[in-house]
Scaffold this motif. Structure first.
Motif, PDB file in Angstrom:
ATOM      1  N   VAL A  54      41.405  48.501  32.907  1.00 28.55           N
ATOM      2  CA  VAL A  54      41.020  47.278  32.457  1.00 28.55           C
ATOM      3  C   VAL A  54      41.142  46.342  33.740  1.00 28.55           C
ATOM      4  O   VAL A  54      41.766  46.371  34.623  1.00 28.55           O
ATOM      5  CB  VAL A  54      42.096  46.548  31.530  1.00 28.55           C
ATOM      6  N   TYR A  55      39.978  45.451  33.989  1.00 30.36           N
ATOM      7  CA  TYR A  55      39.551  44.761  35.139  1.00 30.36           C
ATOM      8  C   TYR A  55      39.702  43.383  34.873  1.00 30.36           C
ATOM      9  O   TYR A  55      38.874  42.690  34.270  1.00 30.36           O
ATOM     10  CB  TYR A  55      38.355  45.372  35.727  1.00 30.36           C
ATOM     11  N   CYS A  56      40.540  42.625  35.736  1.00 29.71           N
ATOM     12  CA  CYS A  56      40.596  41.101  35.566  1.00 29.71           C
ATOM     13  C   CYS A  56      40.020  40.982  37.020  1.00 29.71           C
ATOM     14  O   CYS A  56      40.727  41.393  38.262  1.00 29.71           O
ATOM     15  CB  CYS A  56      41.742  40.919  35.495  1.00 29.71           C
ATOM     16  N   PHE A  57      39.093  40.208  37.265  1.00 25.33           N
ATOM     17  CA  PHE A  57      38.355  39.808  38.366  1.00 25.33           C
ATOM     18  C   PHE A  57      39.175  39.183  39.300  1.00 25.33           C
ATOM     19  O   PHE A  57      39.639  38.127  39.129  1.00 25.33           O
ATOM     20  CB  PHE A  57      37.114  39.039  38.139  1.00 25.33           C
TER      21      PHE A  57
ATOM     22  N   GLU B  19      37.285  30.309  35.348  1.00 30.40           N
ATOM     23  CA  GLU B  19      36.697  30.353  36.453  1.00 30.40           C
ATOM     24  C   GLU B  19      36.500  31.709  37.048  1.00 30.40           C
ATOM     25  O   GLU B  19      35.450  32.381  37.606  1.00 30.40           O
ATOM     26  CB  GLU B  19      37.208  29.380  37.680  1.00 30.40           C
ATOM     27  N   LYS B  20      37.619  32.594  36.739  1.00 27.44           N
ATOM     28  CA  LYS B  20      37.521  33.995  37.385  1.00 27.44           C
ATOM     29  C   LYS B  20      36.772  35.009  36.503  1.00 27.44           C
ATOM     30  O   LYS B  20      37.585  35.648  35.595  1.00 27.44           O
ATOM     31  CB  LYS B  20      38.852  34.487  37.744  1.00 27.44           C
ATOM     32  N   ILE B  21      35.614  35.104  36.748  1.00 26.57           N
ATOM     33  CA  ILE B  21      34.705  35.839  35.782  1.00 26.57           C
ATOM     34  C   ILE B  21      33.836  36.424  36.677  1.00 26.57           C
ATOM     35  O   ILE B  21      33.195  35.920  37.577  1.00 26.57           O
ATOM     36  CB  ILE B  21      33.899  35.018  34.653  1.00 26.57           C
ATOM     37  N   ILE B  22      33.185  37.739  36.383  1.00 24.36           N
ATOM     38  CA  ILE B  22      32.172  38.330  37.221  1.00 24.36           C
ATOM     39  C   ILE B  22      30.880  37.698  37.242  1.00 24.36           C
ATOM     40  O   ILE B  22      30.376  37.183  36.085  1.00 24.36           O
ATOM     41  CB  ILE B  22      32.107  39.951  36.766  1.00 24.36           C
ATOM     42  N   PRO B  23      30.209  37.017  38.506  1.00 23.49           N
ATOM     43  CA  PRO B  23      29.373  36.234  38.595  1.00 23.49           C
ATOM     44  C   PRO B  23      27.992  37.117  37.687  1.00 23.49           C
ATOM     45  O   PRO B  23      27.961  38.404  37.650  1.00 23.49           O
ATOM     46  CB  PRO B  23      28.897  36.096  40.067  1.00 23.49           C
ATOM     47  N   SER B  24      27.168  36.016  37.394  1.00 25.84           N
ATOM     48  CA  SER B  24      25.857  36.614  36.765  1.00 25.84           C
ATOM     49  C   SER B  24      25.989  37.409  35.521  1.00 25.84           C
ATOM     50  O   SER B  24      25.227  38.277  35.434  1.00 25.84           O
ATOM     51  CB  SER B  24      25.031  37.302  37.820  1.00 25.84           C
ATOM     52  N   GLN B  25      27.247  37.176  34.495  1.00 27.87           N
ATOM     53  CA  GLN B  25      27.201  37.847  33.351  1.00 27.87           C
ATOM     54  C   GLN B  25      27.072  36.855  32.246  1.00 27.87           C
ATOM     55  O   GLN B  25      27.717  35.883  32.283  1.00 27.87           O
ATOM     56  CB  GLN B  25      28.536  38.581  33.434  1.00 27.87           C
ATOM     57  N   ASP B  26      26.042  37.297  31.418  1.00 29.46           N
ATOM     58  CA  ASP B  26      26.383  36.522  30.207  1.00 29.46           C
ATOM     59  C   ASP B  26      27.531  36.601  29.221  1.00 29.46           C
ATOM     60  O   ASP B  26      28.127  37.865  29.274  1.00 29.46           O
ATOM     61  CB  ASP B  26      24.809  37.002  29.234  1.00 29.46           C
TER      62      ASP B  26
END
Length: 871
Positions: free
Chosen positions: A128-131, A246-253
């Motif tokens: 599990v990855y938390c950006f 705010e901490k989300i992998i960019p460019s992801q729907d």
């Protein structure tokens, strides 16, 4: 070759132990870990302290507490002994080395041995990855090794053709089945693969490198709800707004899910809202909701390519637009009796109906009431509570209650309060109550089937607050069911069924019941009161209602005599006293009372009592004769006191003085020495002629006359000088000696001196004759002159006492006394005629001996005799 190496190593350890060991013995290898089911071999080395008197042949081995057989021992040298244990299957055990010398065992050293398995190849690797926060991977280790096992997680790079490069980007170690990389050691890449290696003392195993793109395992924080609100004028709608993390992998729907939960019905619904990577704020409208209903809203989101949803956001509540309540309240009343002033207290209570959907939040209640015959006198009260008290007069009233909120009012709930003197007919014939495993069922039968609505009311019997009652409306049915949880066990309830005619309430049918019973909490205390001889009345007080725990069915009185058999009597529940009969008299009893209901009985405190030896009738039977006898004796005594003189006159009449008699003249010339009188003159005591009585019926029997006359003649002959001087002067007293001699003889005409205190019943008392007495001188005219004293001494007769036996009265006829029976008395000198007092003295003569029934003979008759004592 390998065994030679082991032997050399053991010898080396033995020499080292001999030179450097500070203990008495050592065991090798220490705390070994072996594979389950393999062979275990241990060595025990003695120290210098035990040699040369003891050697390795004295060593014995034990596995836990069991002795290992000697065939598994091996003596290496004088100080080293080994043991071999085949197929060791213990998960953990202790092997102990003892030395046995002169029959005694002494523990030298011991060690703990563990057995387990080599690790299996780890599998099922997931991450599990938390950006920019954390990367955590987990796996399964296979079967339990039972030994300390270490795990190492490797993160490696892969080429586009999924070829693993030899270089490792990062690793972490763990003793559990998971391991984490933390920021900044969490670079984002879609070309990582992950491998896990497990190892322990028995071996190691490694998994393959599993490729896992990080965007597919992304999981971010839950969104934050900014608002949940209703839109004014729009029914059944709520608007929800939220903010993405705010901490989300960019460019992801992204995809978000909105959950709304009806707090009234606890039902839930979901709405899915898609967001592009550029949107940081999301919103949606929730439609089709209930009016005036509160909802709780929560949101979660996920990346369009990920497999992990975020956690649910913190919930937020809001209510939809209100509308006026659609149903009337459930109204009921309790009417108290009239007050002295003519008013009544009417307790009104109500509860909102469980409408579906609900009408919203109730702001208050409006109560209106007016006399039935005068609607113009309508009065209104406002209450935010669900109860109120109205003070009404004796007239009939119409009462209505409506609930209201911001959108309007509910329909009216109307009840009619009858007038104080109004009486309604009984509509319900009977009511029956029974219980099932989960429910209480009330059934009733009505005389008038057209009645279709009823009210069932129930409350605890000891409940005094009218607002503590419960009720429920029943329509188109003659039975009512409710859960047992609505009733308390072991408590008596009053249940009433009221028929309804529109807004009119008819007469109820009431019944009492226990939903569950148990035996009473306490027993009655017996009061024995005052026992009787063969019976006693036992009384007791009624058990208080809060301790009955059921309907009392009967009371049982147990009673037992001391060292006897216990008996009992059973009475109905309405009896509070009982009379025990046929008891033993003067016996101690023990009594106690048991009160019973359907569930059992409880006994009260025992009491003791003792029956009487005599009852009231016995005491009366004994005391009545005694009392009557005492009353009779008391009456006789009082009569005697009051009639003393009359009794004395009737029983002991006074004797007339013969000297005053005109029937016979006294012989003046009779010699004195023929008299039987003897007198003794003393200075201390005198005898008055007034105290002399005539012995009237005191003569001996005929058989004794001869001897008495002879004794009298002998006594006369013994008399000495007698002075014949006159002795009729009454002023002088006849003196006698205190030590006077008892008379030896009696004759019918013999005089004796007696006292007034003696009675006729004392005839057997000792008689004292006169020692000195003056002779009587007969005057010519029958009147006595002055007496002369003559001293007569009789030494022979001093101190003699005559005891008379069988002395009886004998009535003799005397012609002289025939005219003086009723009036016999001696006359004092004061009563003599005057000429008699002045009569000159004549020569006294001695009287001849007295003879019975001789005419013209002078004599003295003695009626009573005794001692006269001068005081």
């Amino acid at each position: 070759m390998f065994s030679c190496v082991i032997l050399m190593f053991v010898l080396l350890c033995s020499s080292i132990a001999d030179e450097n060991s500070v203990g008495d013995a050592d065991i090798f290898p220490s705390a070994p870990e072996i594979e389950r089911g393999s062979t275990l071999k241990l060595f025990c080395v003695l120290g210098k302290h035990y040699t040369p008197r003891r050697n390795a042949s004295h060593i014995i081995w034990k596995l836990n507490h069991e002795l290992i057989t000697e065939e598994n021992y091996n003596i290496v040298n004088e100080t080293v002994s080994s043991v071999t244990i085949h197929n060791f299957t213990y998960r953990k055990a202790h092997v102990k080395c003892f030395i046995k010398y002169l029959g005694e065992e002494q523990l030298l050293v011991h060690t703990e041995v563990k057995s387990g398995f080599p690790p299996d190849t780890p599998g099922n690797i997931s991450c599990v990855y938390c950006f920019d926060v954390e990367l955590t991977c987990s796996w399964t280790s296979g079967r339990e090794t039972n030994l300390r096992t270490n795990y190492t997680l490797y993160r490696k790079m892969m080429t586009e053709g999924r070829v693993t490069l030899p270089s490792t980007v990062g690793s972490c170690e763990s003793k559990m089945e998971s391991c984490s990389f933390y920021y900044p050691d969490t670079p984002y890449s879609s070309s990582f693969c992950f491998q896990v290696k497990a190892e322990n003392v028995l071996g190691e195993a490694s998994s393959g490198c599993v490729p896992i793109p990080l965007e597919k395992i992304e999981k971010f924080e839950p969104p934050e709800i900014l608002s949940v609100r209703k839109i004014t004028g729009v029914k059944q709608l709520l608007t929800v707004t939220w903010k993405m993390p705010e901490k989300i992998i960019p460019s992801q729907d992204l995809i978000c899910q909105v959950q709304y939960r009806n707090l009234y019905s606890n039902s839930s619904g979901f709405v899915t809202v898609p967001l592009n990577s550029a949107e940081k704020i999301g919103s949606c409208n929730l439609t089709g909701l209930w009016d005036s209903t509160e909802y709780s809203v929560a949101i979660r989101c996920i990346s369009a390519v990920s497999i992990f949803w975020s956690e649910w956001s913190r919930g937020k509540t809001a209510s939809t637009e209100e509308k006026a309540p659609s149903e009337k309240v459930d109204l009921w009343r309790v009417i108290e009796s009239s007050h002295p002033a003519g008013s009544r207290s009417v307790h009104l209570m109500w509860k909102p109906l469980s409408s579906f959907p609900p009408s919203g939040r109730i702001l208050g209640y409006k109560i209106q009431y007016f006399p039935e015959n005068n609607a113009a006198l309508k009065m209104t009260n406002i209450s935010t509570d669900k109860k109120t008290i109205l003070l009404l007069n004796k007239e009939a009233y119409i009462i209505s209650v409506t609930a209201y909120n911001s959108a309007g009012n509910s329909p009216e709930a109307v009840l009619r309060i009858p007038s104080a003197d109004e009486r309604s007919s009984q509509v319900i014939e009977t009511v029956r109550i029974f219980t099932t495993s989960e429910e209480v069922v009330v059934e009733w039968v009505a005389f008038e089937p057209e009645v279709t609505e009823y009210v069932v009311e129930w409350y605890e019997e000891l409940e005094t607050d009218p607002f503590g009652r419960s009720w429920q409306y029943v329509s188109n049915s003659t039975n009512w069911k409710t859960n047992k949880k609505n009733f308390k066990p072991f408590v008596c309830y009053n249940i009433s069924v009221y028929p309804l005619y529109g807004n009119k309430v008819a007469a109820p049918y009431s019944i009492q019941t226990y939903i569950q019973q148990k035996k009473p909490s306490e027993g009655p205390v017996a009061d024995t009161g005052i026992p009787g001889k063969n019976e006693v009345t036992i009384k007791w007080k009624e058990i208080s209602k809060n301790k009955r725990n059921g309907f009392i069915s009967n009371y049982t009185i147990f009673y037992k005599p001391e060292d006897g058999k216990e008996l009992n009597e059973t009475v109905n529940s309405d009896v509070l006293q009982y009379r025990l009969k046929s008891l033993q008299a003067n016996t101690q009893y023990t009594v106690y009372i048991m009160v019973s209901n359907e569930a059992g009985g409880t006994t009260g405190e025992p009491k003791t009592f003792k029956t009487l030896k005599f009852n009231q009738e016995d005491v009366i039977f004994i005391a009545l004769p005694v009392g009557l006898s005492m009353l009779v004796l008391l009456g006789l005594w009082i009569t005697y006191i009051l009639k003393k003189h009359a009794f004395k006159k009737a029983c002991w009449p006074d004797i007339p003085n013969p000297a005053d008699s005109i029937a016979v003249e006294w012989p003046l010339d009779a010699p004195v020495n023929n008299s039987f009188l003897k007198g003794v003159t003393t200075e201390a005591k005198t005898i008055d002629f007034e105290d002399i009585s005539v012995l009237e019926h005191c003569f001996p029997e005929d058989s004794q006359e001869g001897s008495l006359l002879m004794n009298c003649e002998n006594h006369v002959s013994a008399c000495t000088d007698v002075n014949t001087k006159g002795m009729i002067n009454r002023d002088k007293k006849i003196l006698y000696n205190k030590e006077s001699e008892v008379a030896r003889c009696f004759s019918p005409s013999m005089p004796y001196v007696i006292t007034d205190q003696d009675v006729r019943s004392q005839m057997h008392s000792a008689l004292i004759p006169v020692k000195e007495i003056q002779c009587i001188e007969k005057l010519e005219d029958g009147v006595c002159g002055s007496p002369q004293q003559t001293s007569i001494k009789n030494e022979e007769n001093d101190h003699e006492v005559l005891k008379l036996e069988n002395f009886s009265e004998k009535a003799l006829y005397n012609p002289y006394l025939k005219n003086s029976v009723k009036t016999r008395e001696f006359l004092s000198s004061d009563n003599l005629p005057e000429h008699s007092k002045n009569e000159p003295k004549r020569q006294s003569t001695v009287l001849p001996p007295f003879h019975q029934n001789v005419a013209g003979q002078s004599y003295v008759t003695v009626d009573m005799f005794g001692l006269a004592t001068a005081h």
